[in-house]
Design a protein around this motif. Structure first.
Motif, short mmCIF file in Angstrom:
data_model
loop_
_atom_site.label_atom_id
_atom_site.label_comp_id
_atom_site.label_asym_id
_atom_site.label_seq_id
_atom_site.Cartn_x
_atom_site.Cartn_y
_atom_site.Cartn_z
N LEU A 35 -6.44 6.95 16.62
CA LEU A 35 -6.36 6.00 15.52
C LEU A 35 -5.15 6.28 14.65
O LEU A 35 -4.36 5.36 14.36
CB LEU A 35 -7.63 6.04 14.68
CG LEU A 35 -7.59 5.25 13.36
CD1 LEU A 35 -7.31 3.77 13.62
CD2 LEU A 35 -8.88 5.44 12.58
N ILE A 36 -4.98 7.52 14.22
CA ILE A 36 -3.88 7.81 13.30
C ILE A 36 -2.53 7.65 13.98
O ILE A 36 -1.54 7.27 13.35
CB ILE A 36 -4.05 9.21 12.66
CG1 ILE A 36 -3.21 9.29 11.37
CG2 ILE A 36 -3.69 10.32 13.65
CD1 ILE A 36 -3.53 10.50 10.51
N PRO A 41 7.97 2.14 5.93
CA PRO A 41 8.09 3.59 6.12
C PRO A 41 7.75 4.42 4.88
O PRO A 41 7.42 5.61 5.01
CB PRO A 41 9.56 3.79 6.53
CG PRO A 41 10.25 2.52 6.16
CD PRO A 41 9.23 1.44 6.23
N GLN A 42 7.80 3.82 3.69
CA GLN A 42 7.49 4.59 2.49
C GLN A 42 5.99 4.80 2.28
O GLN A 42 5.58 5.61 1.44
CB GLN A 42 8.10 3.92 1.25
CG GLN A 42 7.52 2.55 0.89
CD GLN A 42 8.28 1.41 1.51
OE1 GLN A 42 8.64 1.45 2.67
NE2 GLN A 42 8.54 0.37 0.71
N THR A 43 5.15 4.09 3.02
CA THR A 43 3.71 4.33 2.92
C THR A 43 3.37 5.69 3.48
O THR A 43 3.79 6.04 4.59
CB THR A 43 2.93 3.25 3.68
OG1 THR A 43 3.17 1.97 3.08
CG2 THR A 43 1.43 3.53 3.67
N ARG A 44 2.60 6.46 2.73
CA ARG A 44 2.20 7.79 3.19
C ARG A 44 0.93 7.68 4.02
O ARG A 44 -0.02 6.99 3.65
CB ARG A 44 1.97 8.74 2.00
CG ARG A 44 3.20 8.99 1.15
CD ARG A 44 2.93 10.08 0.15
NE ARG A 44 2.80 11.37 0.82
CZ ARG A 44 2.11 12.42 0.34
NH1 ARG A 44 1.42 12.30 -0.79
NH2 ARG A 44 2.05 13.55 1.00
N ILE A 45 0.92 8.38 5.14
CA ILE A 45 -0.25 8.43 6.02
C ILE A 45 -0.85 9.82 5.90
O ILE A 45 -0.19 10.82 6.22
CB ILE A 45 0.12 8.14 7.48
CG1 ILE A 45 0.90 6.82 7.59
CG2 ILE A 45 -1.14 8.12 8.35
CD1 ILE A 45 0.14 5.60 7.19
N ILE A 46 -2.10 9.89 5.46
CA ILE A 46 -2.79 11.16 5.25
C ILE A 46 -3.96 11.24 6.22
O ILE A 46 -4.87 10.42 6.18
CB ILE A 46 -3.32 11.29 3.80
CG1 ILE A 46 -2.20 11.01 2.78
CG2 ILE A 46 -3.94 12.67 3.59
CD1 ILE A 46 -1.03 11.97 2.84
N LYS A 65 5.68 13.19 13.82
CA LYS A 65 6.75 12.28 13.39
C LYS A 65 6.33 11.37 12.25
O LYS A 65 7.11 11.12 11.32
CB LYS A 65 7.20 11.44 14.59
CG LYS A 65 8.33 10.47 14.29
CD LYS A 65 8.72 9.70 15.55
CE LYS A 65 9.86 8.71 15.26
NZ LYS A 65 10.24 7.95 16.47
N HIS A 66 5.10 10.85 12.30
CA HIS A 66 4.72 9.76 11.41
C HIS A 66 3.73 10.14 10.31
O HIS A 66 3.62 9.39 9.32
CB HIS A 66 4.08 8.62 12.21
CG HIS A 66 5.03 7.95 13.16
ND1 HIS A 66 6.25 7.44 12.77
CD2 HIS A 66 4.93 7.70 14.49
CE1 HIS A 66 6.86 6.90 13.81
NE2 HIS A 66 6.09 7.03 14.86
N VAL A 67 2.96 11.20 10.47
CA VAL A 67 1.90 11.52 9.51
C VAL A 67 2.45 12.47 8.45
O VAL A 67 3.06 13.50 8.77
CB VAL A 67 0.68 12.12 10.22
CG1 VAL A 67 -0.37 12.57 9.21
CG2 VAL A 67 0.09 11.08 11.18
N ASP A 68 2.21 12.14 7.18
CA ASP A 68 2.80 12.91 6.09
C ASP A 68 2.04 14.19 5.77
O ASP A 68 2.64 15.19 5.36
CB ASP A 68 2.87 12.03 4.84
CG ASP A 68 3.80 10.85 5.03
OD1 ASP A 68 5.02 11.02 4.83
OD2 ASP A 68 3.32 9.76 5.41
N VAL A 89 0.84 -1.20 0.00
CA VAL A 89 0.00 0.00 0.00
C VAL A 89 0.88 1.25 0.00
O VAL A 89 1.87 1.34 0.73
CB VAL A 89 -0.97 -0.02 1.20
CG1 VAL A 89 -0.23 0.05 2.53
CG2 VAL A 89 -2.00 1.11 1.09
N ASP A 90 0.49 2.21 -0.83
CA ASP A 90 1.26 3.46 -0.95
C ASP A 90 0.72 4.56 -0.05
O ASP A 90 1.49 5.40 0.44
CB ASP A 90 1.24 3.95 -2.41
CG ASP A 90 1.95 2.99 -3.34
OD1 ASP A 90 3.12 2.67 -3.08
OD2 ASP A 90 1.32 2.56 -4.34
N VAL A 91 -0.60 4.59 0.14
CA VAL A 91 -1.23 5.67 0.89
C VAL A 91 -2.36 5.10 1.72
O VAL A 91 -3.13 4.25 1.24
CB VAL A 91 -1.82 6.76 -0.05
CG1 VAL A 91 -2.49 7.87 0.75
CG2 VAL A 91 -0.75 7.34 -0.96
#
Length: 312
Positions: free
Chosen positions: A183-184, A196-201, A248-251, A171-173
């Motif tokens: 949750l996020i 780590p390359q998966t983007r979290i929006i 830190k983690h959310v793009d 999964v990419d996003v």
């Protein structure tokens, strides 16, 4: 706040009590919407009690001692966390009291009572109900279960990230609705540790941009007012540890209107027969309103995180 080991332990602990929710391709629509990538819906609204909150609530109760359980549990909720606590308490034979703001959806109140919880409406927003819940915990000795800043609850929510990676390992996003941020935080901690390359929006309402405002200011802030009718996404102030984890983690965090969430909920009902509440439709709203535009060919997972009739 938490680590991958905490989330894995939570997954083992709660596994007998939660459901493996399906993933559905988001396509063949009457509107012929094109999003640039391949979109799938993670139907977490089919989780026990109607939302992802079942994960964190059950993890919280399963870590309490017999003495703590005997004194009961209490929380404040916009609806979904309360339902998850009430259902978990019912399964474990524990007394639960849920404080709610006046903008809670009526059918969620009815469901809470069917799960056997004692319900009290206090104030206009979640923060008011939360103050009452904390006072009740002090007076009675009941265990207070915070909906988003409790690390044990957050670890439970993070198990959803593990489930998504099991089903869509490349999964990419991942698009995630935000209320208080539990949750996020849990999901992004799990996903970034493993891919780590998966983007979290993140997706917040224009009328309650809690973490969006924190990221813009570079620090924890309190909103002056809330102007959304979505009780499950109304929060004037999050927690310092939540803010730090999100930073830190959310793009990226994007904003959607209440009407856009309502339109997305209606679309989910028409296209798929999915009865999402407005928070549950937030990720789809971000796609439909072009608040987030996927890169061509990317694999996108949009969480449908809560059930309800307020958008149908």
């Amino acid at each position: 706040m938490i680590g991958l080991d905490d989330i894995r332990a939570a997954r083992w602990r709660i596994q007998p009590h939660i459901r493996k929710t399906p993933i559905l391709p988001y396509g063949q629509l009457s509107s012929r919407d094109e999003f640039g990538g391949t979109v799938t819906l993670k139907l977490e609204l089919l989780q026990a009690a109607g939302s992802f909150k079942a994960r964190g609530a059950m993890n919280r109760l399963l870590t309490l001692s017999a003495e703590q359980l005997a004194r009961g549990v209490v929380t404040a909720s916009g609806g979904n966390h309360g339902l998850a606590i009430a259902r978990s308490a019912h399964v474990l034979g524990v007394k639960a009291k849920i404080f709610l703001p006046s903008n809670v959806v009526a059918d969620k109140v009815a469901k809470l009572k069917r799960w056997g919880a004692e319900v009290e409406i206090v104030g206009a927003v979640w923060d008011d109900a939360n103050a009452a819940a904390l006072a009740y915990a002090r007076e009675t000795g009941a265990t207070y279960a915070h909906p988003f800043s409790d690390p044990v609850v957050v670890a439970g929510q993070g198990t959803l990230g593990l489930d998504i990676l099991d089903e869509i390992p490349d999964v990419d996003v991942i698009l995630v609705a935000i209320g208080g941020g539990g949750l996020i935080t849990g999901l992004s901690t799990a996903v970034k540790a493993l891919r780590p390359q998966t983007r979290i929006i993140g997706v917040e309402p224009y009328g309650s941009p809690t973490l969006h405002a924190c990221l813009e200011a570079g620090k924890l802030v309190t909103l002056d007012r809330l102007e959304t009718r979505v009780a499950t996404m109304s929060c004037r102030r999050t927690d310092q540890a939540i803010y730090e984890a999100v930073a830190k983690h959310v793009d990226e965090i994007v904003l959607v209107s209440d009407d856009e969430m309502e339109g997305a909920a209606q679309s989910l009902w028409f296209e798929f027969g999915i009865a999402a509440d407005l928070s549950g439709a937030a990720a789809v709203a971000a796609l439909q309103a072009k608040r987030f535009v996927p890169a061509p060919g990317s694999k996108v997972c949009a969480l449908v995180c809560g059930a309800g009739t307020d958008g149908t």
